[in-house]
Scaffold this motif. Structure first.
Motif, short mmCIF file in Angstrom:
data_model
loop_
_atom_site.label_atom_id
_atom_site.label_comp_id
_atom_site.label_asym_id
_atom_site.label_seq_id
_atom_site.Cartn_x
_atom_site.Cartn_y
_atom_site.Cartn_z
N ALA A 143 -12.53 -9.28 -69.78
CA ALA A 143 -13.94 -9.05 -69.47
C ALA A 143 -14.42 -7.80 -70.19
O ALA A 143 -13.71 -6.79 -70.24
N TYR A 144 -15.61 -7.87 -70.75
CA TYR A 144 -16.13 -6.73 -71.49
C TYR A 144 -17.65 -6.77 -71.50
O TYR A 144 -18.26 -7.80 -71.22
N GLU A 145 -18.23 -5.64 -71.85
CA GLU A 145 -19.69 -5.53 -71.98
C GLU A 145 -20.05 -5.73 -73.44
O GLU A 145 -19.55 -5.03 -74.32
N ARG A 146 -20.91 -6.72 -73.70
CA ARG A 146 -21.29 -7.05 -75.07
C ARG A 146 -22.60 -6.35 -75.39
O ARG A 146 -23.63 -6.57 -74.73
N LEU A 147 -22.59 -5.49 -76.41
CA LEU A 147 -23.74 -4.67 -76.76
C LEU A 147 -24.17 -4.94 -78.20
O LEU A 147 -23.33 -4.98 -79.11
#
Length: 268
Positions: A36-40
């Motif tokens: 899981a990760y934050e996509r920027l």
């Protein structure tokens, strides 16, 4: 503070651009790894977000993707893929990775555009030269990063030379020939019926060559895939994996998605 300095959170942060070839590799590897990760979104085309000083401090190469972890920052898609799926320790996997990363994919993509479009042969070199000048201006404004900006400006000077209009048609043809040769090599490897490049399981080699085959579709070479039965079987199976859709692998240009990322709406 800039947008890059303000962002924080417990999850890994992936700075990326939807259409970026190497961002796709990172997204696919992270999806396959179940991370899981934050996509920027980084607007590398109009706002040149990769040149902002705070981003340069994260990634001195001024490229995408960049994966920010709690203990380190990864600025190469190969490193991100191996972080997500495990280091490539066997010689066969390393050989597939080395082959892939030695190929200048941007020369196929932009070389093809320039070879086919006379207007692009005028506009793109001018744009590259403009970016080179902007990098030198950033060097003057940010003395602590001057050497980094100057090194990147030198890269763009090389690109201006590489995409020189009189030479670009031959360059494009060379890269197309090499890309078709890679498809032949994949076909030969897959003829024994193996479902993945390096059995027993889908791994980091499959990640990079999945994105490569997507770029073949994108660059107008997709018709070469059905000519190779084993490769066609492999490509069909790759596209059916849940990670393929989750990673948003582009097989054609999506102007709406790109604009949405620039405007901060939709998927970044």
């Amino acid at each position: 503070m800039t947008e890059f300095a303000k962002l924080s959170g417990a999850r890994p942060r992936l700075y990326q651009t939807p259409s970026s070839y190497y961002s796709m590799i990172a997204r696919l590897a992270l999806a396959e790894g179940g991370i899981a990760y934050e996509r920027l979104f980084v607007d590398i085309h109009f706002r040149l977000g990769q040149q902002q000083p705070d981003y340069v401090r994260l990634n001195p190469g001024m490229t995408v993707p960049t994966l920010v972890l709690a203990d380190r920052v990864l600025t190469e898609s190969r490193d991100i893929a191996e972080y997500a799926l495990g280091a490539a320790t066997d010689p066969e996997t390393r050989a597939w990775l080395d082959l892939h990363y030695a190929y200048p994919i941007e020369e196929l993509t932009f070389g093809g555009i320039l070879a086919r479009n006379p207007l692009a042969r005028i506009l793109i070199p001018k744009r590259l030269e403009s970016i080179r000048r902007q990098l030198l201006a950033q060097a003057a404004r940010n003395p602590d990063l001057a050497s980094v900006y100057q090194a990147r400006a030198a890269v763009f000077a090389e690109r201006v030379e590489a995409f020189e209009p009189d030479a670009v048609v031959a360059l494009s043809q060379q890269r197309r020939t090499e890309a078709i040769g890679f498809m032949d090599r994949l076909e030969q490897t897959l003829r024994d019926g193996r479902p993945v490049l390096v059995p027993p399981a889908y791994g980091v080699a499959d990640v990079v060559w999945t994105v490569f085959l997507g770029r073949m579709e994108f660059a107008g070479l997709g018709a070469e895939i059905p000519k190779r039965p084993a490769l066609a079987r492999y490509w069909t199976a790759l596209q059916a994996r849940p990670s393929f859709a989750a990673a948003d692998i582009w097989t054609k240009f999506h102007i709406g998605r790109l604009i949405g990322g620039i405007l901060g709406i939709g998927r970044g």
